[in-house]
Design a protein around this motif. Structure first.
Motif, PDB file in Angstrom:
ATOM      1  N   GLY A  25     -25.772 -49.798  30.551  1.00 44.11           N
ATOM      2  CA  GLY A  25     -26.997 -49.146  30.928  1.00 44.11           C
ATOM      3  C   GLY A  25     -27.735 -49.957  31.975  1.00 44.11           C
ATOM      4  N   LEU A  26     -28.999 -49.594  32.171  1.00 44.98           N
ATOM      5  CA  LEU A  26     -29.788 -50.293  33.175  1.00 44.98           C
ATOM      6  C   LEU A  26     -29.993 -51.757  32.807  1.00 44.98           C
ATOM      7  CD1 LEU A  26     -31.518 -50.256  35.734  1.00 44.98           C
ATOM      8  CD2 LEU A  26     -33.451 -49.483  34.332  1.00 44.98           C
ATOM      9  N   ALA A  27     -30.306 -52.023  31.520  1.00 39.52           N
ATOM     10  CA  ALA A  27     -30.525 -53.411  31.101  1.00 39.52           C
ATOM     11  C   ALA A  27     -29.244 -54.232  31.227  1.00 39.52           C
ATOM     12  CB  ALA A  27     -31.040 -53.439  29.669  1.00 39.52           C
ATOM     13  N   GLY A  28     -28.117 -53.675  30.788  1.00 42.23           N
ATOM     14  CA  GLY A  28     -26.852 -54.395  30.898  1.00 42.23           C
ATOM     15  C   GLY A  28     -26.457 -54.655  32.337  1.00 42.23           C
ATOM     16  N   GLN A  67     -18.156 -50.280  22.672  1.00 37.46           N
ATOM     17  CA  GLN A  67     -18.855 -49.153  22.069  1.00 37.46           C
ATOM     18  C   GLN A  67     -17.935 -48.435  21.097  1.00 37.46           C
ATOM     19  OE1 GLN A  67     -20.381 -46.552  25.094  1.00 37.46           O
ATOM     20  NE2 GLN A  67     -21.775 -48.082  25.963  1.00 37.46           N
ATOM     21  N   ASP A  68     -18.523 -47.853  20.068  1.00 33.91           N
ATOM     22  CA  ASP A  68     -17.737 -47.058  19.131  1.00 33.91           C
ATOM     23  C   ASP A  68     -17.741 -45.598  19.560  1.00 33.91           C
ATOM     24  OD1 ASP A  68     -20.262 -46.169  18.543  1.00 33.91           O
ATOM     25  OD2 ASP A  68     -20.337 -46.996  16.512  1.00 33.91           O
ATOM     26  N   GLN A  69     -17.216 -44.721  18.713  1.00 36.41           N
ATOM     27  CA  GLN A  69     -17.094 -43.312  19.068  1.00 36.41           C
ATOM     28  C   GLN A  69     -18.445 -42.605  19.128  1.00 36.41           C
ATOM     29  OE1 GLN A  69     -15.060 -41.108  16.000  1.00 36.41           O
ATOM     30  NE2 GLN A  69     -16.098 -42.194  14.336  1.00 36.41           N
ATOM     31  N   HIS A  70     -19.476 -43.225  18.559  1.00 33.29           N
ATOM     32  CA  HIS A  70     -20.810 -42.630  18.587  1.00 33.29           C
ATOM     33  C   HIS A  70     -21.667 -43.179  19.720  1.00 33.29           C
ATOM     34  CE1 HIS A  70     -20.004 -40.779  14.694  1.00 33.29           C
ATOM     35  NE2 HIS A  70     -19.587 -41.957  14.257  1.00 33.29           N
ATOM     36  N   GLY A  71     -21.101 -44.028  20.579  1.00 29.11           N
ATOM     37  CA  GLY A  71     -21.853 -44.572  21.694  1.00 29.11           C
ATOM     38  C   GLY A  71     -22.696 -45.785  21.355  1.00 29.11           C
ATOM     39  N   ARG A  72     -22.588 -46.307  20.149  1.00 30.22           N
ATOM     40  CA  ARG A  72     -23.335 -47.497  19.760  1.00 30.22           C
ATOM     41  C   ARG A  72     -22.591 -48.747  20.217  1.00 30.22           C
ATOM     42  NH1 ARG A  72     -27.125 -47.753  15.745  1.00 30.22           N
ATOM     43  NH2 ARG A  72     -26.152 -49.606  14.869  1.00 30.22           N
ATOM     44  N   THR A  73     -23.328 -49.675  20.806  1.00 27.45           N
ATOM     45  CA  THR A  73     -22.725 -50.904  21.295  1.00 27.45           C
ATOM     46  C   THR A  73     -22.538 -51.890  20.154  1.00 27.45           C
ATOM     47  OG1 THR A  73     -24.865 -51.897  21.827  1.00 27.45           O
ATOM     48  CG2 THR A  73     -23.795 -50.550  23.539  1.00 27.45           C
ATOM     49  N   ALA A  74     -21.702 -52.894  20.404  1.00 26.05           N
ATOM     50  CA  ALA A  74     -21.499 -53.937  19.399  1.00 26.05           C
ATOM     51  C   ALA A  74     -22.782 -54.711  19.151  1.00 26.05           C
ATOM     52  CB  ALA A  74     -20.386 -54.883  19.856  1.00 26.05           C
ATOM     53  N   LEU A  75     -23.635 -54.834  20.171  1.00 18.14           N
ATOM     54  CA  LEU A  75     -24.909 -55.513  19.988  1.00 18.14           C
ATOM     55  C   LEU A  75     -25.788 -54.769  18.994  1.00 18.14           C
ATOM     56  CD1 LEU A  75     -26.948 -57.697  20.797  1.00 18.14           C
ATOM     57  CD2 LEU A  75     -27.668 -56.205  22.686  1.00 18.14           C
ATOM     58  N   GLN A  76     -25.825 -53.455  19.078  1.00 20.30           N
ATOM     59  CA  GLN A  76     -26.614 -52.671  18.138  1.00 20.30           C
ATOM     60  C   GLN A  76     -26.054 -52.787  16.725  1.00 20.30           C
ATOM     61  OE1 GLN A  76     -26.196 -48.964  20.360  1.00 20.30           O
ATOM     62  NE2 GLN A  76     -28.383 -48.982  20.832  1.00 20.30           N
ATOM     63  N   ALA A  77     -24.715 -52.786  16.593  1.00 22.65           N
ATOM     64  CA  ALA A  77     -24.101 -52.912  15.269  1.00 22.65           C
ATOM     65  C   ALA A  77     -24.395 -54.280  14.658  1.00 22.65           C
ATOM     66  CB  ALA A  77     -22.597 -52.682  15.376  1.00 22.65           C
ATOM     67  N   GLY A 338     -26.844 -38.826  10.574  1.00 22.97           N
ATOM     68  CA  GLY A 338     -27.628 -38.466  11.738  1.00 22.97           C
ATOM     69  C   GLY A 338     -26.735 -37.973  12.854  1.00 22.97           C
ATOM     70  N   MET A 339     -27.224 -37.046  13.644  1.00 21.12           N
ATOM     71  CA  MET A 339     -26.440 -36.507  14.756  1.00 21.12           C
ATOM     72  C   MET A 339     -26.340 -37.536  15.867  1.00 21.12           C
ATOM     73  SD  MET A 339     -27.187 -33.171  17.159  1.00 21.12           S
ATOM     74  CE  MET A 339     -28.376 -34.076  18.144  1.00 21.12           C
ATOM     75  N   SER A 340     -25.111 -37.820  16.298  1.00 23.47           N
ATOM     76  CA  SER A 340     -24.899 -38.723  17.425  1.00 23.47           C
ATOM     77  C   SER A 340     -24.523 -37.970  18.694  1.00 23.47           C
ATOM     78  CB  SER A 340     -23.806 -39.739  17.091  1.00 23.47           C
ATOM     79  OG  SER A 340     -22.561 -39.095  16.857  1.00 23.47           O
ATOM     80  N   GLU A 341     -24.090 -36.731  18.553  1.00 22.19           N
ATOM     81  CA  GLU A 341     -23.745 -35.937  19.736  1.00 22.19           C
ATOM     82  C   GLU A 341     -23.860 -34.458  19.404  1.00 22.19           C
ATOM     83  OE1 GLU A 341     -20.291 -35.702  23.193  1.00 22.19           O
ATOM     84  OE2 GLU A 341     -19.769 -36.405  21.197  1.00 22.19           O
ATOM     85  N   ALA A 342     -24.553 -33.718  20.256  1.00 21.46           N
ATOM     86  CA  ALA A 342     -24.675 -32.269  20.094  1.00 21.46           C
ATOM     87  C   ALA A 342     -23.402 -31.591  20.601  1.00 21.46           C
ATOM     88  CB  ALA A 342     -25.893 -31.764  20.862  1.00 21.46           C
ATOM     89  N   VAL A 489     -36.759 -49.947  26.481  1.00 23.15           N
ATOM     90  CA  VAL A 489     -35.692 -50.920  26.287  1.00 23.15           C
ATOM     91  C   VAL A 489     -34.518 -50.287  25.540  1.00 23.15           C
ATOM     92  CG1 VAL A 489     -35.104 -53.135  25.227  1.00 23.15           C
ATOM     93  CG2 VAL A 489     -37.347 -52.807  26.308  1.00 23.15           C
ATOM     94  N   ARG A 490     -34.799 -49.475  24.523  1.00 25.44           N
ATOM     95  CA  ARG A 490     -33.721 -48.828  23.755  1.00 25.44           C
ATOM     96  C   ARG A 490     -32.895 -47.914  24.638  1.00 25.44           C
ATOM     97  NH1 ARG A 490     -37.982 -47.603  20.307  1.00 25.44           N
ATOM     98  NH2 ARG A 490     -37.653 -45.386  20.740  1.00 25.44           N
TER      99      ARG A 490
END
Length: 493
Positions: A25-28, A67-77, A338-342, A489-490
Motif C-alpha cells: 500500500g501507500l505506507a509500505g 498476504q493471506d487469501q483474505h488480503g491480510r498482511t503478516a504484520l496484521q496477523a 466477517g466479510m473479507s470480500e463482496a 494508516v489502516r
C-alpha cells in the motif's frame, strides 16, 4: 402469457485501494522508498554496511508483502496475535457479573464495548415510545426499528426488484441525514418455541366450542411450532452528537428530540422496501432481545414474562469467556465471521436468501449488514481518489486483467456517483450460536456451506470474537471509531 421482463442484476461493489507498488500500500511503498534511499547512502560509505541495511530492510518489508487469501498482511496477523496474548495475560478474555462480581451493585451489565452503554427513552412525533442506545465513548445515539419483513415467497419478481430499488434509495438518503454515521440490518433466526401461538389461541378460544374444534386447536398448538423458525428483522440507525466537524455538540435532551422528529420519516422510507410494518423498539423490548442473544435459554422465560420490562443493567450475561476462535456466553457458544470480500461479479436479488434463511445445524443465526453512508461531498472525493489510485496501479503494475477490471469498475462508480447515486461502505457479520461445544464444528461447516451460494468470502474473526459478537447486535457499535489506529494508516497498509 409470456413476459418480456428481465430480472436485473446487481454488482460493482468496490473496496477503495491504496496506491502502491505491487501488493504494497501507500505506507509500505513509502517505507520501501525511504529504505532504498538509506541503503544507497550507506553503500557510498561502506558496501558491507549497505548489505546489512538491505537485509534489515528486507526483514521489515517481508511482513508487509506476505498476504493471506483474505488480503491480510503478516504484520496484521502478528499484531493481532500479540494483542490477544497480552489481553489474555491481563484476564481481559474473562467476564463475570452478578452479586459475587466486582460489577457495582451486583448488576449484569453488558461486557466489552457495551459496558458503559445505557438507554435513554423518549417519544417520537407520533407519541410512540422509543429507546436510544447511548455509547459514551463515541457519543453515538442509536435507535432500533423492529420490522415485519414481507419476504419474497409467492411475490412477483417485479415487486422484489421494486423493493430492492427502494432499499437502495433509502440507503442513499441516509447520506443526507445530518449527523448520521452508521446503519445496520440484523436478521436473526431461531427456533419458534410456540408460546405466542399458545397465548393467541388461548385468548381467542370459546370454552363452549365443540370438543372436536377444541381438540383440533390443541393439536395445532402442540404440533405447529415443531421444526418451525422465528425470523426477527431489526434496523438500527446511529447518530453522532457532533453533526459535522466544527459544529456544536448536542446534549442528550437535544439528541432525543432530534431523533424523535426523524423517526417517522425513516419509517416512512422503509414502507416501500419490503421491510413491512416498522416500529421503534422500546427499552424493555431492546433489553430482552440483547438478553436472549447472550443467554439463548432465557428466551422461554422471557416469553412467559410477557410485557414485564427488563432493566438495561440486567440485560448482560452472567459469565463470558472469549477463546481465540469462539465465544462462550452463558448458555450459548458462538462463532462470528466477517466479510473479507463482496461478490466480484453480478448477482441476482436472491443471492443472500440462503445466508439469512434458518439452518437446522445452527440453533440461532444472526446476519448483520453494517453500513456507513457518506455525504455527497465525501462520496465524490472517495470515488475520484479511488479512480486515480486504480489507474496508478494499472500504469505502474503488470497490467493484469484484474487491474484493468478495477479501472473499469472505478470509472463506473464515479459516473454513477456523478449522476446522483450514493456511496456507502458496508460489511457483513455472521454469528452462529449453538448450545453445546460439540456443535461448533457443525455450525462452522454449515456457515461455510451457505456462504458459498452467496458468493461471499468470510473470515473467522480470530482473536476478536467478543467484539465481533457485540458488533453483530443491533446496538450501533461503529467499530472503526473504537480503534486506536487512525483510518488513514489502516487503509494505507
Amino acid at each position: 402469457m409470456a413476459s418480456d421482463y428481465r430480472e436485473p442484476t446487481y454488482g460493482n461493489w468496490r473496496k477503495p485501494v491504496s496506491p502502491g507498488i505491487g501488493r504494497l500500500g501507500l505506507a509500505g511503498t513509502l517505507i520501501l522508498m525511504v529504505g532504498l534511499i538509506v541503503v544507497t547512502m550507506v553503500a557510498m560509505v561502506s558496501p558491507l554496511a549497505s548489505l546489512i541495511t538491505a537485509a534489515v530492510l528486507g526483514l521489515v518489508m517481508l511482513p508487509l508483502v506476505i498476504q493471506d487469501q483474505h488480503g491480510r498482511t503478516a504484520l496484521q496477523a502478528i499484531t493481532a496475535r500479540v494483542n490477544w496474548w497480552w489481553g489474555r495475560s491481563q484476564g481481559w478474555h474473562l467476564y463475570r457479573s452478578g452479586p459475587l462480581s466486582i460489577i457495582p451493585r451486583g448488576k449484569h451489565r453488558l461486557p466489552g464495548l457495551l459496558a458503559a452503554s445505557r438507554l435513554v427513552e423518549g417519544r417520537d412525533s407520533y407519541g410512540r415510545p422509543f429507546a436510544l442506545v447511548v455509547i459514551p465513548a463515541t457519543k453515538h445515539y442509536t435507535v432500533v426499528f423492529e420490522c415485519n419483513a414481507d419476504g419474497a415467497a409467492l411475490v412477483d419478481q417485479e415487486q422484489v426488484d421494486t423493493w430492492v430499488a427502494h432499499w437502495g434509495h433509502w440507503l442513499a438518503s441516509l447520506g443526507f441525514e445530518p449527523g448520521l454515521v452508521a446503519a445496520s440490518v440484523t436478521i436473526e433466526t431461531a427456533p419458534d418455541l410456540g408460546h405466542r401461538l399458545r397465548e393467541e389461541v388461548t385468548a381467542n378460544t370459546d370454552p363452549n366450542a365443540p370438543a372436536l374444534a377444541l381438540a383440533a386447536l390443541e393439536e395445532i398448538v402442540w404440533n405447529y411450532p415443531v421444526g418451525s423458525a422465528k425470523v426477527s428483522t431489526r434496523i438500527a440507525v446511529t447518530y453522532a452528537a457532533l453533526p459535522h466537524p466544527g459544529g456544536k455538540r448536542r446534549d442528550e435532551a437535544a439528541m432525543v428530540r432530534e431523533i424523535g422528529m426523524r423517526i417517522p420519516g425513516l419509517i416512512a422510507g422503509l414502507e416501500m422496501t419490503g421491510a413491512g410494518a416498522a416500529r421503534p423498539m422500546t427499552a424493555g423490548q431492546l433489553a430482552r432481545a440483547v438478553r436472549v442473544a447472550y443467554d439463548p435459554n432465557s428466551e422461554s422465560g422471557m416469553e412467559h414474562a410477557g410485557d414485564q420490562d427488563l432493566l438495561w443493567d440486567d440485560a448482560g450475561p452472567v459469565a463470558t469467556q472469549e477463546a481465540w476462535d469462539h465465544y462462550v456466553h452463558d448458555s450459548g457458544r458462538s462463532i462470528t465471521w466477517g466479510m473479507s470480500e463482496a461478490p466480484r461479479g453480478e448477482v441476482l436479488s436472491s443471492v443472500m436468501s440462503g445466508l439469512v434463511a434458518p439452518h437446522h445445524d445452527i440453533a440461532r443465526k444472526r446476519v448483520t449488514f453494517l453500513y456507513r453512508p457518506h455525504d455527497p461531498a465525501s462520496a465524490a472525493r472517495i470515488v475520484e481518489r479511488d479512480r486515480k489510485d486504480t489507474r496508478f496501479r494499472l500504469d505502474g503494475g503488470t497490467g493484469r486483467a484484474r487491474n484493468e477490471i478495477d479501472v473499469m469498475k472505478s470509472d463506473q462508480s464515479a459516473i454513477e456517483e456523478a449522476r446522483g447515486a450514493g456511496v456507502t461502505r458496508f460489511t457483513i457479520l455472521v454469528t452462529a450460536t449453538v448450545h453445546e461445544a460439540e456443535q461448533l464444528p457443525m455450525a462452522a461447516a454449515a456457515v461455510d456451506t451457505i456462504s458459498a451460494p452467496a458468493r461471499l468470502r468470510l473470515r473467522r474473526m480470530y482473536g476478536s470474537q467478543a467484539t465481533a459478537f457485540a458488533a453483530g447486535l443491533p446496538l450501533g457499535i461503529v467499530l472503526p471509531d473504537h480503534l486506536n489506529v487512525p483510518a488513514l494508516v489502516r487503509e494505507s497498509l
